[in-house]
Motif scaffolding. Structure first.
Motif, PDB file in Angstrom:
ATOM      1  N   UNK A  15      -7.762  39.874 -57.257  1.00  0.00           N
ATOM      2  CA  UNK A  15      -8.161  38.458 -57.778  1.00  0.00           C
ATOM      3  C   UNK A  15      -8.518  38.490 -59.035  1.00  0.00           C
ATOM      4  N   UNK A  16      -9.346  39.734 -59.145  1.00  0.00           N
ATOM      5  CA  UNK A  16     -10.218  39.746 -60.667  1.00  0.00           C
ATOM      6  C   UNK A  16      -9.080  39.885 -61.801  1.00  0.00           C
ATOM      7  N   UNK A  38      -0.455  44.500 -70.176  1.00  0.00           N
ATOM      8  CA  UNK A  38       0.782  44.854 -68.930  1.00  0.00           C
ATOM      9  C   UNK A  38       0.435  46.029 -68.042  1.00  0.00           C
ATOM     10  N   UNK A  39      -0.271  46.988 -68.812  1.00  0.00           N
ATOM     11  CA  UNK A  39      -0.661  48.073 -68.048  1.00  0.00           C
ATOM     12  C   UNK A  39      -1.590  47.855 -66.917  1.00  0.00           C
ATOM     13  N   UNK A  40      -2.555  47.252 -67.299  1.00  0.00           N
ATOM     14  CA  UNK A  40      -3.519  46.560 -66.211  1.00  0.00           C
ATOM     15  C   UNK A  40      -2.361  45.798 -65.105  1.00  0.00           C
ATOM     16  N   UNK A  41      -1.995  45.092 -65.281  1.00  0.00           N
ATOM     17  CA  UNK A  41      -0.997  44.614 -64.199  1.00  0.00           C
ATOM     18  C   UNK A  41      -0.266  45.506 -63.363  1.00  0.00           C
ATOM     19  N   UNK A  42       0.229  46.410 -64.021  1.00  0.00           N
ATOM     20  CA  UNK A  42       1.374  47.497 -63.636  1.00  0.00           C
ATOM     21  C   UNK A  42       0.191  48.459 -62.657  1.00  0.00           C
ATOM     22  N   UNK A  43      -0.986  48.698 -63.352  1.00  0.00           N
ATOM     23  CA  UNK A  43      -1.724  49.502 -62.208  1.00  0.00           C
ATOM     24  C   UNK A  43      -2.050  48.852 -61.053  1.00  0.00           C
ATOM     25  N   UNK A  44      -2.566  47.596 -61.063  1.00  0.00           N
ATOM     26  CA  UNK A  44      -3.001  46.850 -59.853  1.00  0.00           C
ATOM     27  C   UNK A  44      -1.612  46.448 -58.938  1.00  0.00           C
ATOM     28  N   UNK A  45      -0.730  45.914 -59.522  1.00  0.00           N
ATOM     29  CA  UNK A  45       0.437  45.379 -58.598  1.00  0.00           C
ATOM     30  C   UNK A  45       1.660  46.296 -58.500  1.00  0.00           C
TER      31      UNK A  45
END
Lengths: 138, 122, 207
Positions: free
Chosen positions: A9-10, A47-54
């Motif tokens: 969520x964050x 984009x990297x943050x999104x890939x790491x979490x999802x």
């Protein structure tokens, strides 16, 4: 990472603000610290943050590999395109003064276009490199 | 003031820069692990950034963003040169790491001496 | 005050560097290099290079760390002890450091406004910004306008590096790469090399 509610969520809350900050850095670079390089790297970090979490697959649905690889040469083409355009207008390569009716406006147009070229190449390259490392698998 | 302390304050930036630089050099020569070598290379690179930025500073100056309230600005030219160097640095680091990944796939190791040992064996 | 903060941050940088040299666990090394980049960004802020600090924080501490961690995930995270003793490297580093420190004694002191670097082209950028570009952030105007050719070349370098990484890592792994057998072979070859070295040393001692 599928079940981690707080992280998911964050991240969802943070991502629009990261993109907004990247665009602010890009277009406010004339008046404060920032410019195409920093904005490109911040976009890639989003984009990297999104890939790491999802997961990598979800990220590649949002930002496909083909688009990212297309961006790598596109930025350089935008940059050289500005130079070639000024040559057609009868000046030297990258002579921004021919882009507008007075000197200051012309310079601002030139800087804006060139920074967009830098932004496209940097964000595309950084994301492409991350995709390559993450997709290699064990 | 003691002349040594005077020299120390005048040249502290440069001396630390040199320390970081030779640390990077030492890692690149002495360590066999390729990831560590690349970290050493980026230490060396970063020390060069410091080498360029330090002399551009004027004590009491402000960042080179023009405003009528200020009159003393630090030198913007090294900032421009290093800004581009940083992004090139990360691009070359990525290229080096890609090579390391491929070497690991081909040899099963990222230690230089093990790779040499395998080469001698064959 | 500025000079004092600067000196403290630089000392911390040196300490982190010693940590990077001594650590054997590569994860620790990567995290320390991230800390190093953040410290370096703080030093750049003190030295008035705000654009550079922003880039160093996002590139050095962000993207570099992610890429290094990705590599460690694909390879190994522990460093083995090198075969050779590092005396040659230590000697070379010490000689280089000595020569460079001798060279610094003739340089202008830190923060002096009359150093030669400030008397050259930089003044033109600062004095003529309004008529020539109208962009208050001089770093941006020099980057994109006065030195546009540099930036074009450097964008091309990033493009080339990106293409290089794509060429090296795109596509499937070749079959049979990095099997446990190969790792065992590598370890065996290393042990053999160590033994040979020890024997050579013993012979040297005898003769």
């Amino acid at each position: 990472m599928k079940m981690d509610l707080i992280l998911r969520i964050t991240t969802k809350l943070l991502i629009p603000f990261m993109l907004l900050f990247a665009l602010y850095v890009q277009f406010h670079g004339d008046y404060g610290p920032g410019g195409g390089f920093q904005a490109g790297v911040i976009t890639a970090a989003m984009v990297i943050l999104y890939a790491l979490i999802f997961g990598l697959k979800a990220a590649q649905r949002v930002v496909p590999v083909s688009v990212v690889q297309f961006m790598v040469p596109l930025g350089v083409l935008v940059y050289t395109g500005v130079g070639v355009y000024t040559m057609f207008k009868g000046g030297e390569f990258l002579n921004y003064n021919l882009l507008g009716h007075d000197r200051v406006h012309a310079q601002e147009w030139g800087i804006l276009l060139v920074e967009i070229g830098v932004y496209i190449t940097v964000s595309g390259t950084m994301t492409a490199i991350f995709y390559m490392f993450a997709g290699r698998g064990r | 003031m003691n002349p040594f302390i005077h020299e120390l304050i005048a040249h502290y930036n440069q001396w630390i820069t040199i320390f970081l630089m030779v640390s990077g050099l030492y890692i690149v020569i002495a360590k066999d692990n390729m990831v560590k070598k690349l970290v050493g290379l980026s230490l060396f690179q970063t020390s060069v950034y410091l080498l360029y930025i330090s002399p551009g500073k004027i004590l009491g100056g402000t960042p080179p963003i023009m405003d009528p309230k200020f009159s003393v600005y630090s030198n913007p030219l090294p900032h421009v040169l290093i800004l581009t160097a940083i992004v090139v640095g990360v691009a070359t680091l990525a290229l080096g790491l890609a090579l390391v990944v491929r070497i690991n796939e081909a040899y099963g190791t990222i230690e230089e001496d093990e790779i040499f040992a395998r080469g001698e064996e064959e | 005050m500025e000079a004092l903060i600067n000196m403290v941050l630089l000392t911390l940088l040196a300490i982190v560097t010693i940590g990077v040299i001594r650590m054997k666990n590569l994860f620790a090394v990567v995290i320390l290099s991230g800390i190093y980049s953040f410290l370096m960004a703080s030093v750049f802020i003190v030295l008035d290079a705000v654009d550079v600090a922003m880039t160093e924080a996002s590139v050095g501490a962000g993207i570099s760390t992610v890429l290094l961690l990705g590599t460690l995930y694909l390879t190994k995270s522990e460093e083995t002890e090198p075969l050779h003793k590092p005396y040659v490297a230590l000697f070379l580093a010490a000689v280089t450091a000595g020569a460079l420190i001798y060279g610094t004694l003739g340089l202008p002191p830190f923060g002096a406004p009359d150093a030669p670097i400030h008397l050259h082209v930089a003044n033109r950028y600062i004095e003529n910004w309004k008529e020539e570009t109208g962009v208050p952030n001089v770093v941006t105007s020099v980057l994109a306008s006065y030195r546009g050719f540099d930036t074009l070349g450097e964008t091309a370098v990033i493009f080339t590096a990106g293409i290089g990484v794509l060429l090296l890592l795109k596509g499937r792994k070749s079959p049979g790469a990095e099997t446990p057998d190969m790792q065992a072979e590598a370890v065996a070859a290393r042990a053999a090399a160590r033994e040979a070295e020890a024997e050579a040393d013993a012979e040297d001692n005898l003769s």
